[in-house]
Each structure stands twice: as structure tokens, then as C-alpha cells.
Design a protein around this motif. Structure first.
Motif, mmCIF file in Angstrom:
data_model
loop_
_atom_site.group_PDB
_atom_site.id
_atom_site.type_symbol
_atom_site.label_atom_id
_atom_site.label_comp_id
_atom_site.label_asym_id
_atom_site.label_seq_id
_atom_site.Cartn_x
_atom_site.Cartn_y
_atom_site.Cartn_z
ATOM 1 N N LYS A 183 4.222 5.109 -19.255
ATOM 2 C CA LYS A 183 5.321 6.042 -19.042
ATOM 3 C C LYS A 183 4.952 7.117 -18.019
ATOM 4 O O LYS A 183 5.744 7.968 -17.684
ATOM 5 C CB LYS A 183 5.704 6.688 -20.373
ATOM 6 N N LYS A 184 3.717 7.062 -17.532
ATOM 7 C CA LYS A 184 3.271 8.094 -16.581
ATOM 8 C C LYS A 184 3.976 7.929 -15.230
ATOM 9 O O LYS A 184 4.584 6.898 -14.955
ATOM 10 C CB LYS A 184 1.768 7.961 -16.388
ATOM 11 N N ASP A 185 3.851 8.943 -14.399
ATOM 12 C CA ASP A 185 4.359 8.817 -13.032
ATOM 13 C C ASP A 185 3.329 8.074 -12.205
ATOM 14 O O ASP A 185 2.204 7.880 -12.617
ATOM 15 C CB ASP A 185 4.566 10.218 -12.433
ATOM 16 N N GLY A 186 3.748 7.716 -11.020
ATOM 17 C CA GLY A 186 2.795 7.102 -10.095
ATOM 18 C C GLY A 186 2.679 5.603 -10.301
ATOM 19 O O GLY A 186 3.389 5.002 -11.101
ATOM 20 N N ARG A 187 1.752 5.038 -9.554
ATOM 21 C CA ARG A 187 1.612 3.580 -9.575
ATOM 22 C C ARG A 187 1.135 3.086 -10.930
ATOM 23 O O ARG A 187 0.305 3.724 -11.563
ATOM 24 C CB ARG A 187 0.556 3.169 -8.566
ATOM 25 N N LYS A 188 1.657 1.932 -11.311
ATOM 26 C CA LYS A 188 1.204 1.336 -12.566
ATOM 27 C C LYS A 188 0.618 -0.031 -12.289
ATOM 28 O O LYS A 188 1.062 -0.736 -11.384
ATOM 29 C CB LYS A 188 2.376 1.224 -13.540
ATOM 30 N N LEU A 189 -0.362 -0.385 -13.105
ATOM 31 C CA LEU A 189 -1.053 -1.649 -12.882
ATOM 32 C C LEU A 189 -1.015 -2.484 -14.163
ATOM 33 O O LEU A 189 -1.421 -2.027 -15.219
ATOM 34 C CB LEU A 189 -2.508 -1.350 -12.484
ATOM 35 N N ILE A 190 -0.507 -3.705 -14.032
ATOM 36 C CA ILE A 190 -0.471 -4.617 -15.178
ATOM 37 C C ILE A 190 -1.301 -5.848 -14.829
ATOM 38 O O ILE A 190 -1.230 -6.342 -13.700
ATOM 39 C CB ILE A 190 0.981 -5.046 -15.492
ATOM 40 N N VAL A 191 -2.090 -6.323 -15.768
ATOM 41 C CA VAL A 191 -2.847 -7.549 -15.544
ATOM 42 C C VAL A 191 -2.464 -8.563 -16.611
ATOM 43 O O VAL A 191 -2.425 -8.238 -17.801
ATOM 44 C CB VAL A 191 -4.368 -7.280 -15.576
ATOM 45 N N VAL A 192 -2.124 -9.759 -16.181
ATOM 46 C CA VAL A 192 -1.839 -10.844 -17.111
ATOM 47 C C VAL A 192 -2.913 -11.903 -16.901
ATOM 48 O O VAL A 192 -3.082 -12.399 -15.785
ATOM 49 C CB VAL A 192 -0.454 -11.474 -16.849
ATOM 50 N N SER A 242 -2.867 7.377 -4.763
ATOM 51 C CA SER A 242 -3.910 6.590 -5.409
ATOM 52 C C SER A 242 -4.043 6.996 -6.877
ATOM 53 O O SER A 242 -3.870 8.148 -7.231
ATOM 54 C CB SER A 242 -5.234 6.831 -4.690
ATOM 55 N N GLU A 243 -4.353 6.025 -7.699
ATOM 56 C CA GLU A 243 -4.476 6.300 -9.135
ATOM 57 C C GLU A 243 -5.936 6.419 -9.547
ATOM 58 O O GLU A 243 -6.264 6.413 -10.720
ATOM 59 C CB GLU A 243 -3.825 5.165 -9.939
ATOM 60 N N ARG A 302 0.830 -1.206 0.000
ATOM 61 C CA ARG A 302 0.000 0.000 0.000
ATOM 62 C C ARG A 302 0.869 1.263 0.000
ATOM 63 O O ARG A 302 0.602 2.216 -0.716
ATOM 64 C CB ARG A 302 -0.896 -0.041 1.234
ATOM 65 N N HIS A 303 1.895 1.247 0.809
ATOM 66 C CA HIS A 303 2.671 2.481 0.960
ATOM 67 C C HIS A 303 3.784 2.643 -0.064
ATOM 68 O O HIS A 303 4.223 3.753 -0.316
ATOM 69 C CB HIS A 303 3.254 2.559 2.373
ATOM 70 N N ARG A 304 4.290 1.542 -0.611
ATOM 71 C CA ARG A 304 5.500 1.671 -1.419
ATOM 72 C C ARG A 304 5.422 1.182 -2.861
ATOM 73 O O ARG A 304 6.209 1.630 -3.691
ATOM 74 C CB ARG A 304 6.639 0.901 -0.748
ATOM 75 N N ALA A 305 4.528 0.239 -3.147
ATOM 76 C CA ALA A 305 4.607 -0.393 -4.472
ATOM 77 C C ALA A 305 4.270 0.588 -5.590
ATOM 78 O O ALA A 305 3.221 1.232 -5.569
ATOM 79 C CB ALA A 305 3.671 -1.587 -4.530
ATOM 80 N N ASP A 306 5.157 0.730 -6.567
ATOM 81 C CA ASP A 306 4.831 1.582 -7.709
ATOM 82 C C ASP A 306 4.536 0.761 -8.956
ATOM 83 O O ASP A 306 4.187 1.289 -9.991
ATOM 84 C CB ASP A 306 5.935 2.618 -7.976
ATOM 85 N N LEU A 307 4.672 -0.557 -8.863
ATOM 86 C CA LEU A 307 4.249 -1.420 -9.969
ATOM 87 C C LEU A 307 3.522 -2.629 -9.384
ATOM 88 O O LEU A 307 4.074 -3.361 -8.564
ATOM 89 C CB LEU A 307 5.459 -1.889 -10.784
ATOM 90 N N VAL A 308 2.282 -2.801 -9.779
ATOM 91 C CA VAL A 308 1.485 -3.908 -9.264
ATOM 92 C C VAL A 308 1.092 -4.790 -10.440
ATOM 93 O O VAL A 308 0.582 -4.298 -11.443
ATOM 94 C CB VAL A 308 0.223 -3.389 -8.544
ATOM 95 N N ILE A 309 1.376 -6.082 -10.316
ATOM 96 C CA ILE A 309 1.024 -7.012 -11.395
ATOM 97 C C ILE A 309 0.059 -8.056 -10.837
ATOM 98 O O ILE A 309 0.373 -8.716 -9.850
ATOM 99 C CB ILE A 309 2.282 -7.714 -11.938
ATOM 100 N N THR A 369 -3.558 -1.745 -3.068
ATOM 101 C CA THR A 369 -2.649 -1.531 -4.202
ATOM 102 C C THR A 369 -2.922 -0.206 -4.922
ATOM 103 O O THR A 369 -2.827 0.848 -4.314
ATOM 104 C CB THR A 369 -2.668 -2.722 -5.182
ATOM 105 N N THR A 370 -3.291 -0.293 -6.186
ATOM 106 C CA THR A 370 -3.263 0.883 -7.051
ATOM 107 C C THR A 370 -4.158 2.042 -6.618
ATOM 108 O O THR A 370 -3.812 3.196 -6.804
ATOM 109 C CB THR A 370 -3.652 0.452 -8.483
ATOM 110 N N PHE A 371 -5.322 1.732 -6.069
ATOM 111 C CA PHE A 371 -6.224 2.822 -5.697
ATOM 112 C C PHE A 371 -6.071 3.218 -4.235
ATOM 113 O O PHE A 371 -6.863 3.991 -3.706
ATOM 114 C CB PHE A 371 -7.683 2.439 -5.982
ATOM 115 N N ALA A 372 -5.085 2.675 -3.551
ATOM 116 C CA ALA A 372 -4.903 3.007 -2.136
ATOM 117 C C ALA A 372 -4.017 4.246 -2.017
ATOM 118 O O ALA A 372 -3.080 4.425 -2.792
ATOM 119 C CB ALA A 372 -4.270 1.833 -1.414
ATOM 120 N N GLU A 373 -4.318 5.078 -1.048
ATOM 121 C CA GLU A 373 -3.524 6.284 -0.820
ATOM 122 C C GLU A 373 -2.422 5.916 0.175
ATOM 123 O O GLU A 373 -2.647 5.860 1.369
ATOM 124 C CB GLU A 373 -4.463 7.361 -0.263
ATOM 125 N N GLY A 374 -1.254 5.610 -0.326
ATOM 126 C CA GLY A 374 -0.169 5.197 0.562
ATOM 127 C C GLY A 374 0.685 6.371 0.994
ATOM 128 O O GLY A 374 0.494 7.503 0.542
#
Ligand code: SF4
Lengths: 133, 484
Positions: free
Chosen positions: B221-230, B175-176, B140-147, B165-170
Motif C-alpha cells: 500500500k506504500k507509495d512508489g515503485r512496487k516489486l512482486i516476484v512470482v 529508487s526504492e 526505468r522512468h515510468r514503471a510503478d509496478l514491476v513483476i 527497474t525498482t532500484f533505478a532512479e527514474g
């Protein structure tokens, strides 16, 4: 041309409706509706001439079951069908555990055929047929 | 009317502990902060499908009986069985699980929890190669890439993205949520244009760029947290992702091995792997290496498809490789609210997380042999106790056929497919609503479950029911020894 049968890969898994239904109670109508259905790709449905919310017969090496075909909104995923976890999915899932205790619930080869005239069994009917109790 | 705050939700492995309940006349009337499944549980617990009286099978029908009678019958079944299965445990408290271990040892049975048909392969993978993991607070507080790989939190863990994760205000990562709202509006706009285009009297309307192209989109390429789904299909979570990668079914292993090679700067001499072009994979690896703290959450898409525990093995190895370049962690998305707890309790009591066999008098563990589905497929068990789970709905048909042939005891608050087949049914109080206890979140953080309302009259907790069965079983066993 409309096909009689279609070869697909069967996936089973969770849906939010199944989650809500199971917490309501396994005997609830919500649960029944959420798990006795099958998401299909609209293209695949066209190939089979199956309309949204009509019944289909899904057959695998392990059995067959009638469920309701529902158009998947986030297509495409042609050649893939998705049935939420529940007695209907398990009637056709693989029991091979590959010696690690885990049956195969995803990626099972299956065949889909239209079954407009066959009913989707309710839980008690299904259990009665499968297990005789 | 009372408001109970900071209630832990007893549904999924997220164990959200910020639920607020409005209780009136000993009933939960309103649920705040919870997701749809949570609400369904807190409102549905007193629904019409609740069992209130113990039941016993007579002449093929389930009829009401007294608690004493049901306890006696269950104890007889277990004491006289050679090789009973004690299965379930994931939706009850650690305190009840602990009594379960004692009971399994007493009757020399197989003690198994739902992990076996869920994240069992993950545990095997972890036993093989270890796991570099962390708590959800870190994410929540540190992850900038969540898969999210092979899982759809939107459906199975609805508040995971929002809380952890991505929508949490860490503290260090924001939050994204706003960005996604905009994206959705834009997408809706695009759909509108598409619709209009379709109706327009133009022969070949210009094609509209899909929302997620196969190349990593500009958004990566944006700043902030990124979210990838496989995933093998576009899920609800994939819809909100910055980048969705559609892998061919049963090809996750190949894909991860390819990523491992790329992380180690090796070249691939193919054009695509698992349906994804190598250029795409190269970009993906750049994104992974370029993050400060990445996390992979994986679900049943990996444990249930071809390769099973080898998929987990390679996912963890990929994380290990990534740790040579940046900071990366990995975590299984555990399903039931206390499945992690059942693995933990079984492990500290017996040394093994699931599939524990007591038939020789000491705990033994050999997945594929001592796991419940295998025992059932070999038709070796001669009785079963099922608690807080529904194997008739969740096991493959062939396994269930043997399960229901033998005496079956079920402890569950609701009537489910398994209780319909049972010989003895115990109603129990809802853990986390009507009785308190402890549960482990998916990151192994134990949290207290609250008792918010009283259980219906005469309905006991899982722990109490198990204790009574255990006591009675001991008495019968003692008599058997004395008689011998
Ligand atoms: S995400 Fe899971 S734990 Fe959180 S409120 Fe929803 S069901 Fe409950």
C-alpha cells in the motif's frame, strides 16, 4: 525415520556462482564447483539423513548423476531440488521437446538418494562416461 | 594506464553500457560499475583456460595446428556434409551472425541459436499473439509496478533491478533502494530476536511473523515503485520483493488464467489456484489494475516448465487484458548478451528467428522439426559447427550423443565441454573486449560493443574465422560442381 529415497521435482537454472564460473572458463574450478551441486530443502535433507556438502545420487527417467547436496538458505521448498545448468544437470534432464524444439529443463520428476561414498565426477570423467570421448 | 569509459558489458541481456575499465599494458586491470559476472568476464578473459592455437583431432587427441589447416579441415567437413547444424551465435556480434547466415545457406544446413533452449517458446508465443512491450528506458522512468515471473534477475541479470527497474532512479519514479535497506535491517533484527528466543528458557516462544506473509503485505500500500516476484522457490530477488508469490511447479498457466478471469471481473469457484488462495489473487489483481504503468518480466521458469510456449501465450494475453484497465507491458529476460541480436539478424536475413533450415535451398522454419535438438534426436545431422556456445554442457544427453558422433567444429575463446569433444577447435577473440561489434539488448535496442584491448597474436575474430571458412567452402563446392 531416515528414508532411503525421496521423490522430488527437479528444477535447473542459473545461479550467480554459475554465471561467474562460466565466465572464468568452463574448465575452471569455480565452474565445476558451481554446477556439480544441488540445492536441497533442509527438511528434505533431514528426511534422507543427508548432511550439508555430502554427495547425493539424483535419478530421473533420463539418467542419474552424483552431485553435492547443499542446503538452500531461502527454504522452504520441500519436494523440490535445484541444480544449476551444466553437464551434470543435463545428464538427467528430459530431452522431450513437445514438438517445439525446447527440451524440458524444469519440473522433472526425480528421485534423490544419499551417496556419501560415490564421488562427483569431474567434467572430463563425466563426458567420457556419457559420450565416450 | 588508460581508463575506458562507457564500455558495454558483453555478458547478459542487460548489456549495461556504463562499465569503466582500467587498462594497463594492454590488459584490463580493473572493472568499475560491473556486477560479479561482468568482472569475472573482464578479468577472466585472459585466464589459463584460453585457447590460443587452433586444434585438430588426430588419433583421438586434440593437437595444435595452423589456422590454414583448421580452416581447410572445417571447410571440407561442411562442404561434404548433407545436413550440418550451425549452432550457437548468441555470444557473438551481429556482424559474425550475418556471415553465419551466409555460410548456412551455402552449405544447406540448419541455422539455430541458443534461443531454442532458452526463450524459443517465448518467440513462439509472441508469434502467436504479438507482444505489448517497451524499452527498458520506459520501465526505468515510468514503471510503478514491476513483476518478475519465473526469473531471478539477482542471479542471472544482476544489475537489472538496479539499472532498469525498482532500484533505478527514474525521471518519474524514484529508487526504492533506501526502503529495502531498512527492510533488510529490520529483517536482520527479527532474525536476531528469533535466535535469542530460541535460546531463551521459554517453552513456547511467541511465533514471529514471516517476512512475506501470504496476504499482500502492508508494503503493497506504500507509495512508489512496487516489486512482486512470482516463482516456485524463494530466490534472492524474491527476498527483496514487496510481495513474493510461491506458485506450485508447472502451475503457472493455471495461475495466469485465473488472474485473467479476475481481471475481467469473473468469479472463480475454487478456493485456491496453484497453491495460492483466491483472496490473495484478488488482491494481486487489484494491485495490478491499480498501477499506472506495470511491467511483467518473465524468464525460463515459464518457457521451460509444463506448457512451455502456452505459458507465454497466456502471459501476453494477461498483459493484453490488463491493458484494458491500465497500462501494462511485458518483456522476456533474454540471457546471453546478443541472443536478441541473433534472432534479429536471422529474421532480417531469412524471415525466421531461429531453427532455420536451408536444406531445400531456401529458408524453412518449423519448430519441433528444424530446431537443433530435434534434428539431433532424430539423428539426421551429419556434421556441426558450434560457435560461441556450449551445447555439450547445455543440451540434453541424448541430443549430445548424436552431436559428438559426427564431425564437430567449435569456435570459442575458451576451452569448454563442446571443444573437448570437437574435431576442429578455433580460438577466437572476445567480442566486446578484443573486437568491437553490435549487440541487441533484451528490449531490442542495438548497442555498440567496444574493442578495449588487442587479441592475443594470431587469434582472429569470429567474423574473420567464419569468412575464411566460407571462402574455402565455396572453393571446394565450386570444384565439386566442376568435377560433376
Ligand atoms: S547485469 Fe549483465 S550486462 Fe550488466 S554488468 Fe552484469 S553481467 Fe554485465
Amino acid at each position: 525415520m531416515v528414508q532411503q529415497k525421496l521423490r522430488v521435482i527437479l528444477l535447473t537454472g542459473r545461479t550467480i556462482e554459475q554465471g561467474v564460473g562460466k565466465e572464468r572458463g568452463k574448465a575452471s574450478q569455480e565452474y565445476f564447483e558451481s554446477v556439480s551441486m544441488c540445492y536441497m530443502d533442509p527438511e528434505d535433507m533431514k528426511k534422507l539423513g543427508v548432511r550439508n556438502n555430502t554427495n547425493i545420487l539424483v535419478t530421473t527417467k533420463y539418467g542419474s548423476v552424483v552431485v553435492k547436496a547443499v542446503k538452500y538458505r531461502r527454504a522452504p521448498h520441500t519436494g523440490m531440488i535445484y541444480i544449476p545448468y551444466g553437464p551434470w544437470a543435463n545428464a538427467i534432464c528430459s530431452h522431450e521437446t513437445d514438438s517445439i524444439g525446447m527440451p524440458t529443463f524444469k519440473g522433472i520428476p526425480a528421485q534423490v538418494a544419499p551417496a556419501q561414498n560415490k564421488p562427483v565426477l569431474n567434467m572430463e570423467e563425466l563426458l567420457k562416461i556419457e559420450f565416450g570421448k | 594506464m588508460t581508463i575506458v569509459k562507457s564500455v558495454t558489458c558483453p555478458v547478459c541481456g542487460c548489456l549495461c553500457d556504463d562499465i569503466e575499465l582500467v587498462v594497463e599494458d594492454g590488459k584490463v586491470e580493473e572493472v568499475k560499475n560491473g556486477c560479479a559476472i561482468c568482472e569475472s568476464k573482464f578479468i577472466g578473459y585472459r585466464g589459463e583456460h584460453r585457447v590460443l592455437k587452433p586444434k585438430i583431432r588426430q588419433n583421438g587427441k586434440l593437437v595444435d595446428t595452423t589456422l590454414q589447416e583448421a580452416v581447410k579441415k572445417s571447410a571440407e567437413i561442411l562442404a561434404n556434409a548433407n545436413y550440418p547444424i550451425l549452432y550457437g551465435w548468441s555470444s557473438t556480434s551481429c556482424e559474425a551472425q550475418r556471415v553465419g547466415v551466409e555460410l548456412a545457406e551455402e552449405v544447406g544446413g540448419v541455422l539455430d541459436n541458443t534461443a531454442v533452449v532458452c526463450h524459443g517458446p517465448s518467440i513462439l508465443g509472441i508469434q502467436e499473439v504479438g507482444i505489448p512491450s517497451c524499452t527498458l528506458g520506459q520501465v526505468r522512468h515510468r514503471a510503478d509496478l514491476v513483476i518478475y515471473w519465473g526469473c531471478d534477475p539477482w542471479s542471472a541479470h544482476p544489475r537489472h533491478v538496479e539499472r532498469y527497474t525498482t532500484f533505478a532512479e527514474g525521471r518519474f519514479e524514484g529508487s526504492e533502494w533506501k526502503g529495502y535497506l531498512q527492510k533488510f535491517k529490520a529483517a536482520a533484527g527479527r532474525k536476531k530476536i528469533k535466535r535469542v528466543m530460541k535460546q531463551a528458557p521459554v517453552k513456547n516462544p511467541p511465533s514471529i511473523e514471516p517476512v512475506t506473509p501470504s496476504e499482500p503485505p502492508q508494503k503493497m500500500k506504500k507509495d512508489g515503485r512496487k516489486l512482486i516476484v512470482v516463482d516456485v522457490r524463494r530466490t534472492m530477488t524474491a527476498e527483496v520483493a514487496d510481495y513474493f508469490i510461491q506458485v506450485e511447479p508447472n502451475k503457472d498457466y493455471e495461475l495466469m488464467e485465473a488472474l485473467r478471469a479476475l481481471v475481467r471481473d469473473q468469479e472463480l469457484d475454487v478456493n485456491s489456484v496453484a497453491g495460492i488462495s483466491v483472496e490473495c489473487l484478488e488482491e494481486l489483481v487489484d494491485i495490478m489494475i491499480g498501477c499506472n504503468f506495470g511491467i511483467i518480466f518473465f524468464g525460463l521458469g515459464l518457457t521451460m516448465s509444463a506448457g512451455k510456449f502456452r505459458n507465454i501465450d497466456v502471459a501476453i494475453s494477461l498483459t493484453r487484458d490488463l491493458n484494458m484497465r491500465t497500462k501494462f507491458a511485458i518483456m522476456p529476460m533474454r540471457g546471453h548478451f546478443n541472443v536478441t541480436g541473433s534472432n534479429t539478424v536471422f529474421t532480417w536475413q531469412t524471415g525466421y528467428p531461429f531453427g532455420v533450415d536451408f536444406s531445400l535451398g531456401y529458408p524453412r522454419y518449423n519448430p519441433g522439426e528444424t530446431t537443433s535438438v530435434d534434428v539431433l534426436l532424430r539423428r539426421e545431422s551429419d556434421a556441426a559447427l558450434v560457435i560461441a556456445s556450449d551445447p555439450v554442457a547445455n543440451f540434453p544427453k541424448k541430443a549430445v550423443q548424436h552431436l559428438v558422433k559426427n564431425p564437430l567444429i567449435v569456435i570459442d575463446p575458451h576451452m569448454n565441454a563442446t571443444s573437448l569433444m570437437a574435431d576442429v577447435v578455433f580460438p577466437s577473440a572476445f567480442v566486446g573486449i578484443e573486437v568491437g561489434g553490435t549487440a541487441y539488448r533484451m528490449d531490442h535496442v542495438p548497442l555498440p560493443l567496444k574493442k578495449v584491448v588487442d587479441p592475443p597474436e594470431g587469434v582472429l575474430s569470429d567474423k574473420e574465422i567464419l569468412n575464411r571458412i566460407l571462402e574455402e567452402t565455396r572453393k571446394i563446392k565450386l570444384k565439386q560442381v566442376e568435377a560433376a
